[in-house]
Scaffold this motif. Structure first.
Motif, PDB file in Angstrom:
ATOM      1  N   SER A 212      -0.499   3.036   7.938  1.00  0.00           N
ATOM      2  CA  SER A 212       0.596   3.532   7.104  1.00  0.00           C
ATOM      3  C   SER A 212       1.790   2.596   7.114  1.00  0.00           C
ATOM      4  O   SER A 212       2.117   1.977   8.129  1.00  0.00           O
ATOM      5  N   ASN A 214       2.598  -0.336   6.122  1.00  0.00           N
ATOM      6  CA  ASN A 214       2.507  -1.750   6.495  1.00  0.00           C
ATOM      7  C   ASN A 214       2.676  -2.646   5.273  1.00  0.00           C
ATOM      8  O   ASN A 214       2.366  -2.251   4.145  1.00  0.00           O
ATOM      9  N   ASN A 240       0.985   1.650   2.024  1.00  0.00           N
ATOM     10  CA  ASN A 240       0.906   0.244   2.414  1.00  0.00           C
ATOM     11  C   ASN A 240       1.114  -0.641   1.190  1.00  0.00           C
ATOM     12  O   ASN A 240       0.670  -0.319   0.085  1.00  0.00           O
ATOM     13  N   ASN A 263      -0.506   3.814  -2.035  1.00  0.00           N
ATOM     14  CA  ASN A 263      -0.474   2.392  -1.716  1.00  0.00           C
ATOM     15  C   ASN A 263      -0.049   1.592  -2.949  1.00  0.00           C
ATOM     16  O   ASN A 263      -0.201   2.033  -4.093  1.00  0.00           O
ATOM     17  N   ALA A 354       8.322  -0.407   3.482  1.00  0.00           N
ATOM     18  CA  ALA A 354       7.160  -0.830   4.263  1.00  0.00           C
ATOM     19  C   ALA A 354       7.538  -1.978   5.203  1.00  0.00           C
ATOM     20  O   ALA A 354       8.482  -2.718   4.957  1.00  0.00           O
TER      21      ALA A 354
END
Length: 692
Positions: A212, A214, A240, A263, A354
């Protein structure tokens, strides 16, 4: 503001010269929010026992998604919580504690080169490895989690640069994070880039994994899942940012349950890296793909004929090639609860949120002059805290307090107006939920409303849901809202409705949602001759009319300023209305996204507020290194109350997005030399806000 603006008469100001100097990006000092150590002045129930330190919020964080599921003898993923916390700055110390049999919270507070290059430290169970703010870097290698290793958190680190110059490298199996047969692993808020092989490899039946928040970038084989004939692995992959990644974004082979949501997969045009595909469901994988955003990606979604892939709510922009779905999958909510963000919000959400965060992995250590013990108070609606209201906890802080008091607020909605008076400095509001959405302080007062005691109307400043008049205030991980309903009160003279008002110095705000309509965020000072510095990061501010305004010296960094329609559905508004005194710095907005679900070219970036018609003021807003949505007008600045914006200080620098524009008479840009003096550090003088 004090006078009505945006829909009525606005009596404000006019000004003189243009661009003044400012300050560099980045926070200054170390640590995030200051969290109190134990010992207290409030009695036994207000503090932890004896001399134990009250842990910062990040130390209590546990995984969501499949890593939170109780299975295989493990009850969720909490890493080294309960074990000793150690700070490491060398490879020897990192390896010593990461491979130990005992649980540890390992704080990486330096750049650590791997020796030899490509080295992967073999992490043992029950470990948290966390970067101290943005200072934890692992260079040239990474981590390996072998068979049976479990309950591991890898968080807030930058792991980078084992790349050997061979794009499709077959010789160097050097990953950032490799897992072979591990379970219950949480990989969160890391920056992973430029590795010889994978950024993340989850192999050989590794399961109960959550990945999560990143940033994964500048890599070929990015995130591979599988390498097994068994269909046992359960993974959650959410929030992400995949940017400039060639393949495996991720590639998911024979996963029993793969839940991918929110994402952002981005392949920017004109770069050296071109994606070959995005999300790939292979073998017997069952995948649910929700509310993700694909931009410029070739073959954004692929599935084998044997895989099940259910898509819903995704957005595809400038994509081409295969975009597939079919078969059946599973219901993620039968395994855990989660909440989806809108797909359209994902790019702004992830570009600002992120990767490593300044508020994770840090504590504030007291120097000799502040060694007095700090205190923690708890607030919970259900009575499980010491207080049921936030104001009651503030009231309990003694006047003239000299050490930090952390008010930890449990998830819930607290309908109350809260005031932190000037004689109660060093207070922190900290929401204890997993999300800033979980803890909400809300009220619905407006400037023109009559106070309950009949003593007059609230006025703009008095309408604030939370009013901060004390220096050295901090807040994180919560929502502050003013839900005044303009539509129901059109007859009211004075519809300004402030969510948060600060009239103090050295105010540090992080991970907040600040929500309203007109005059949402008032960044003020205790007096025209008083300094009021504010640093707001990683947050959302929502509104439509002058919704960031006041005379404070403030930096808004890595945030999302969300534009919303007016009560009647029309799109028109102003983002900022500074009322900066001459010789001071006003508002610096940097690395921020400004956009919303409103009409194109309908919002001004700002206008000069000469409060009370004070011609001596010199309002300033600089917006730089930010993304401007299509809602921003081509001529983004405008006059106010008879005062021309051209006589004040309004400028841009290095912005992008559909609302950005070239320099011109109606759109001044800083020169490079001017920009060098208008960065975050320049804004605060001798104050170094924690959270660097």
């Amino acid at each position: 503001m004090t006078e009505l603006h945006g829909h009525g008469k606005a009596r404000h100001r006019r000004k003189k010269t243009a661009l003044l100097a400012g300050a560099p990006l980045a926070l200054a000092a170390a640590g995030a929010m200051a969290y109190g150590t134990a010992f207290g002045v409030f009695g036994e129930g207000a503090r932890p026992k004896a001399s134990a330190a009250a842990a910062p919020a990040w130390a209590d964080d546990t995984a969501d998604g499949f890593a939170s599921v109780h299975a295989l003898g493990q009850k969720g993923t909490y890493g080294g919580k309960g074990g000793k916390t150690v700070t490491v700055r060398t490879l020897a110390d990192l390896e010593k504690y990461a491979t130990a049999r005992e649980p540890y919270v390992i704080v990486v507070a330096a750049t650590i080169p791997m020796n030899p290059k490509g080295k992967e430290i073999r992490v043992a169970s029950d470990k948290t490895i966390v970067g101290a703010g943005t200072s934890g870097h692992i260079v040239g290698g990474g981590f390996f989690l072998g068979q049976g290793v479990h309950n591991v958190i890898i968080r807030n680190l930058t792991i980078r640069d084992s790349y050997q110059g061979i794009w499709n490298d077959k010789e160097h199996d050097w990953d950032a994070i490799q897992m072979d047969g591990a379970h219950h692993v949480w990989i969160d808020h890391n920056d992973l880039r430029r590795m010889a092989d994978g950024l993340i490899d989850s192999r050989k039946d590794t399961t109960y994994v959550t990945v999560s928040w990143n940033r994964l970038s500048d890599n070929n084989k990015t995130f591979g899942i599988g390498w097994t004939e068994n269909t046992t692995a359960d993974l959650t992959i959410h929030h992400n940012w995949f940017r400039e990644t060639g393949q495996r974004n991720p590639s998911t082979d024979n996963a029993a349950h793969a839940h991918l949501y929110n994402n952002y997969l981005q392949d920017a045009p004109g770069t050296d890296i071109t994606s070959s595909y995005g999300n790939y469901a292979r073998g017997r994988t069952k995948m649910v793909l929700e509310n993700s955003y694909f931009e410029g990606v070739n073959n954004p979604v692929i599935k084998d004929g044997t895989a099940g892939l259910v898509q819903r709510g995704n957005v595809f922009t400038r994509t081409s090639g295969r975009n597939e779905s079919g078969g059946t999958a599973f219901d993620p909510k039968s395994y855990y609860n989660y909440r989806l963000d809108k797909a359209a919000d994902v790019p702004a959400l992830l570009t600002s949120g992120a990767g490593p965060r300044s508020s994770i992995g840090t504590t504030v250590s007291a120097g000799p002059a502040t060694a007095a013990a700090q205190s923690t108070l708890t607030v919970a609606k259900d009575g499980s805290g010491r207080y049921k209201s936030v104001q009651k906890a503030v009231d309990a802080v003694p006047a003239g307090n000299t050490s930090r008091v952390v008010i930890r607020i449990a998830p819930g909605t607290y309908r109350e107006a809260v005031k932190v008076p000037a004689n109660k400095p060093h207070i922190t509001f900290e929401g204890t939920g997993r999300s800033r959405k979980d803890t909400v302080i809300v009220e619905g007062h407006a400037a023109g409303m009559t106070k309950p005691d009949g003593s007059g109307t609230y006025g703009t400043g008095g309408s604030a849901t939370v009013a901060v008049e004390a220096d050295d205030f901090q807040a994180r991980n919560l929502t502050i809202s003013n839900d005044f309903d303009e539509a129901k009160h059109q007859q009211l003279n004075g519809q300004q409705a402030v969510a948060l008002r600060t009239a103090a110095d050295r105010v540090r705000l992080d991970a907040l949602i600040i929500s309203g309509d007109q005059d949402t965020l008032l960044l003020d000072t205790a007096g025209k001759d008083r300094t009021g510095r504010v640093y707001l990061t990683n947050s959302y501010v929502i509104g439509n009319t002058d919704f960031v305004f006041g005379r404070a010296t403030a930096v808004i960094d890595k945030c999302v300023l969300t534009l919303k329609k007016r009560w009647n559905g029309t799109s028109a508004g102003y983002v900022t209305a500074p009322s900066t005194p001459a010789g001071r710095k006003g508002f610096l907005i940097t690395r921020t996204t400004i956009d919303g679900d409103v009409s194109a070219r309908s919002f001004h970036l700002g206008r000069p507020w000469h409060a009370g018609g004070d011609a001596s003021l010199d309002p300033q807003t600089t917006i730089r290194d930010s993304v401007l949505g299509a809602a921003v007008k081509a001529a983004p600045w405008t006059d106010m109350g008879g005062f021309s914006w051209k006589n004040d200080r309004f400028a841009e620098y290095n912005n992008e997005g559909p609302g950005a524009g070239a320099a011109g008479v109606d759109r001044p840009h800083l020169t490079d030399a001017q920009a060098a003096t208008q960065e975050t550090a320049d804004w605060f003088g001798g104050w170094k806000p924690t959270g660097a």
